[in-house]
Motif scaffolding. Structure first.
Motif: not given
Length: 228
Positions: A160-164
């Motif tokens: 999630q952090y990577r994509y956000k």
């Protein structure tokens, strides 16, 4: 008695703003049987005939990823004008969590490979900005302990952090305001954000959607967009 017609500019100014919210289940409102989700809650605030607006259209589709949203964006947008030669005034975008899921196992391939996601996201944002002003509402964190979702999709904070982060960076490069819901929730105690997720660990529950509504209503970028 003679009726005096308002000048065109004054008549147009009196029309309520039209907002399309487009994205995945976060927009659709899944998990909130009481209020229908944060977008629906926002819509209901201006449903009275005497209300000045805005007019809100919920265009969320469960399971959509960035490519699916991009494919339907302009068509959906063009049909929400209401009046001849009028189109919506603002797009609220929210998508990406489905793209970040890993398939089959933790550490498996992403449902949308990262480089493909970046390209589709760039296309989506560019397309949206050609239509009208855009705001982007980010994703809340999932409950990793509840994974996998539907026995095959593994959502994680790391992905999630990577994509956000990629989304936030792409928005920043285009001057698109980004509401970082992930960081807002992760800054709270674990018990706080867990209490705002449904039993599936993926979708916000009623309290979660109410919290999202509060974030959106207190967002200076939205307030500014609604002011003019």
């Amino acid at each position: 008695m003679t009726m005096v017609a308002l000048p065109v500019a004054q008549r147009v100014a009196a029309l309520p703003k039209k907002v399309v919210a487009i994205g995945d289940s976060l927009v659709y409102g899944f998990g909130d049987p009481e209020g229908g989700g944060w977008v629906e809650r926002l819509r209901r605030r201006s449903m009275a005939p005497e209300s000045p607006g805005p007019v809100i259209y919920n265009l969320g589709v469960r399971g959509d990823g960035v490519q699916q949203v991009a494919c339907r964006l302009e068509g959906e947008f063009r049909y929400r004008g209401e009046l001849r030669n009028r189109v919506p005034d603002l797009i609220l975008l929210s998508v990406g969590v489905n793209d970040s899921a890993q398939v089959g196992k933790r550490g498996g391939r992403n449902l949308t490979e990262f480089h493909v996601f970046q390209q589709h996201l760039a296309d989506l944002l560019d397309q949206a900005q050609q239509l009208c002003p855009v705001l982007f509402v980010g994703m809340p964190p999932v409950d990793e302990a509840k994974m996998p979702f539907v026995d095959v999709l593994y959502y994680s904070h790391a992905q999630q952090y990577r994509y956000k982060q990629a989304t936030q960076s792409a928005c920043r490069a285009r001057g698109i305001p980004y509401l970082d819901v992930f960081e807002l929730w992760m800054a709270q105690a674990e018990s706080w954000w867990r209490s705002r997720l449904s039993a599936d660990g993926l979708h916000p529950n009623t309290l979660g959607h109410q919290t999202l509504l509060e974030h959106v209503l207190n967002w200076p970028s939205l307030q500014q967009m609604m002011a003019y």
